[in-house]
Scaffold this motif. Structure first.
Motif, short mmCIF file in Angstrom:
data_model
loop_
_atom_site.label_atom_id
_atom_site.label_comp_id
_atom_site.label_asym_id
_atom_site.label_seq_id
_atom_site.Cartn_x
_atom_site.Cartn_y
_atom_site.Cartn_z
N ASP A 46 -8.11 1.15 -0.33
CA ASP A 46 -6.82 1.43 0.20
C ASP A 46 -5.99 1.13 -0.85
O ASP A 46 -4.92 1.91 -1.17
CB ASP A 46 -6.55 1.04 1.39
CG ASP A 46 -6.29 -0.63 1.40
OD1 ASP A 46 -7.03 -1.47 0.64
OD2 ASP A 46 -5.35 -1.09 2.33
N ALA A 85 -3.67 3.58 -3.31
CA ALA A 85 -2.15 3.28 -3.50
C ALA A 85 -1.76 3.34 -5.01
O ALA A 85 -0.92 3.81 -5.31
CB ALA A 85 -1.70 2.34 -2.66
N ARG A 127 0.76 -1.32 -0.03
CA ARG A 127 -0.05 -0.08 -0.11
C ARG A 127 0.79 1.43 0.09
O ARG A 127 0.35 2.32 -0.32
CB ARG A 127 -0.85 0.04 1.23
CG ARG A 127 -2.18 -0.57 0.92
CD ARG A 127 -2.32 -2.02 0.27
NE ARG A 127 -3.85 -2.58 0.39
CZ ARG A 127 -3.66 -3.81 -0.25
NH1 ARG A 127 -2.67 -4.36 -0.87
NH2 ARG A 127 -4.96 -4.15 -0.30
N ASP A 128 2.13 1.24 0.30
CA ASP A 128 3.11 2.28 0.29
C ASP A 128 3.31 2.76 -1.34
O ASP A 128 3.52 1.81 -1.85
CB ASP A 128 4.43 1.95 0.66
CG ASP A 128 5.29 2.84 0.93
OD1 ASP A 128 5.04 4.14 1.52
OD2 ASP A 128 5.84 3.34 -0.14
N PRO A 129 2.85 3.94 -1.63
CA PRO A 129 2.89 4.28 -3.04
C PRO A 129 4.44 4.07 -3.92
O PRO A 129 4.52 3.60 -4.80
CB PRO A 129 2.52 5.70 -3.38
CG PRO A 129 1.86 5.83 -1.91
CD PRO A 129 2.34 5.07 -0.83
N ARG A 189 -1.55 6.74 -6.43
CA ARG A 189 -0.53 7.62 -5.90
C ARG A 189 0.85 6.80 -6.40
O ARG A 189 1.73 7.74 -6.62
CB ARG A 189 -0.20 7.47 -4.40
CG ARG A 189 -1.62 8.23 -3.52
CD ARG A 189 -1.33 8.34 -2.03
NE ARG A 189 -2.67 8.70 -1.32
CZ ARG A 189 -3.01 9.89 -1.28
NH1 ARG A 189 -2.29 10.65 -1.91
NH2 ARG A 189 -4.17 9.86 -0.77
#
Length: 384
Positions: A294, A298, A254-256, A301
């Motif tokens: 979510d 992500a 989920r971290d872009p 982003r």
């Protein structure tokens, strides 16, 4: 004969006394001053610049009352702010692609529709894609050019050579054909998913028509449907498979930045155009029906970190849905992902020709899809 100026000004105030010579001369002086004054021009990129018209010498022939009215109009106009029309052709976006993608991610509803045991999430993707391309050549005792699908015919006599097949008038035949892809994903992922692919039989000619197609044996689309139920929804474990499993999608970071780097590594093997594959894989995840809220945020982003991505159209339309098109150009084809900036909803994708090539004019849509958000249904094969 009635003076037309008198008729024009008949509705104006009648309680004003006849203008004196001094008032007339003063009004003419003020009007000349306003006409001679330079007009400021604002030439920033998002707006249309304005060039002042050349001054014309009309004062000597104008009636006194019209000069006075014109002077009043100039004074009124000077008090009204000028509003310039913003460009609507999409060439000068209000914000950068990255800024709008991040804003769309912020607007995604963070809570997906709840699903109970025994229910399914249903998604349908509607697509028009370029079908088989057929070059019109004569059939018979001749040799088709390389790459045109004709087998090499060898005669017993080595010295005998087939003459080249003659190209028939009209050139290539190309059409778009309609397909739908449907997903039913159970709440319990240990059960089977169901995927249904359908060719509807509908088509649109880009080059050619039915008469020419039948004359050369063009394979006209017909309705066909197939279903596939992978056990436990486990089929599809990599991007290159063209089909992703719920477990594979759920495990994506989920971290872009991490997601961007993962997609970048996956696409290095698709040289020379890894950026095009990057967009294709984001599209694949978004229209799979498996991407949670979510993860959709992500993906937006991560997409915002792609160099060269730009807004190609502010108000793109797919099947009546409007959104902003974020695109990338490669080899004369522009690939757009379309997102509703107000809701963060992914609408679909499209591919558009940017050059006149392969018999298609510039601006031809050769592929597009529209995606419906997942809905919860009570049984497999239900659509609402």
């Amino acid at each position: 004969m009635t003076d037309p100026i008198d008729e024009l000004l008949a509705g104006l105030r009648t309680d004003v006394p006849e203008m004196s010579e001094e008032a007339f001369d003063a009004g003419r002086t003020r009007l000349a001053t306003h006409i001679d004054a330079p007009v400021p021009v604002v030439a920033t990129e998002p707006y249309i610049s304005v060039t002042p018209l050349r001054k014309k010498r009309l004062l000597r022939s104008l009636p006194r009352r019209l000069v006075a009215s014109a002077a009043a109009a100039v004074a009124l106009a000077a008090a009204v702010p000028v509003v310039q029309a913003a460009r609507t052709d999409g060439a000068a976006p209000v914000a950068t692609a990255a800024a709008q993608l991040n804003a769309a991610a912020d607007r995604i509803n963070p809570v997906d529709e709840p699903i109970r045991p025994g229910q399914f999430r249903y998604t349908i993707t509607h697509r028009w894609a370029l079908g088989e391309v057929m070059q019109e050549y004569e059939r018979g005792n001749c040799q088709l050019p390389p790459g045109k699908g004709g087998p090499v015919v060898r005669l017993d006599d080595d010295d005998a050579k087939l003459r080249p097949c003659k190209k028939l008038p009209g050139g290539d035949l190309r059409l778009l054909q309609e397909t739908t892809t449907e997903h039913w994903v159970p709440a319990d992922l240990t059960q089977n998913c169901l995927w249904r692919n359908t060719t509807t039989g509908r088509y649109r000619w880009l080059v050619g028509d039915d008469e020419r197609g039948r004359a050369v044996g063009f394979p006209m689309p017909r309705r066909e449907s197939s279903e596939y139920a992978p056990p436990g929804c486990t089929d599809g474990a990599r991007w290159l498979s063209g089909r992703l499993s719920p477990a594979f999608v759920a495990a994506l970071p989920r971290d872009p930045r991490q997601l961007h780097d993962l997609l970048r590594r996956e696409n290095l093997m698709t040289l020379p155009h890894p950026d095009k594959a990057f967009l294709d894989n984001v599209d694949l995840a978004l229209d799979s029906g498996f991407a949670s809220a979510d993860l959709r945020a992500a993906l937006y982003r991560a997409l915002a970190l792609m160099p060269g991505l730009r807004i190609t159209e502010q108000f793109a339309n797919l099947d009546g849905k409007k959104g902003t098109a974020f695109g990338l150009s490669r080899d004369g084809i522009r690939t757009d992902l379309i997102i509703d900036p107000a809701t963060g909803q992914f609408i679909g994708m499209r591919e558009i020709t940017e050059t006149d090539s392969s018999g298609l004019p510039r601006g031809s849509v050769v592929n597009y899809s529209s995606v419906a958000n997942p809905v919860v249904v009570d049984r497999v094969r239900a659509t609402h």
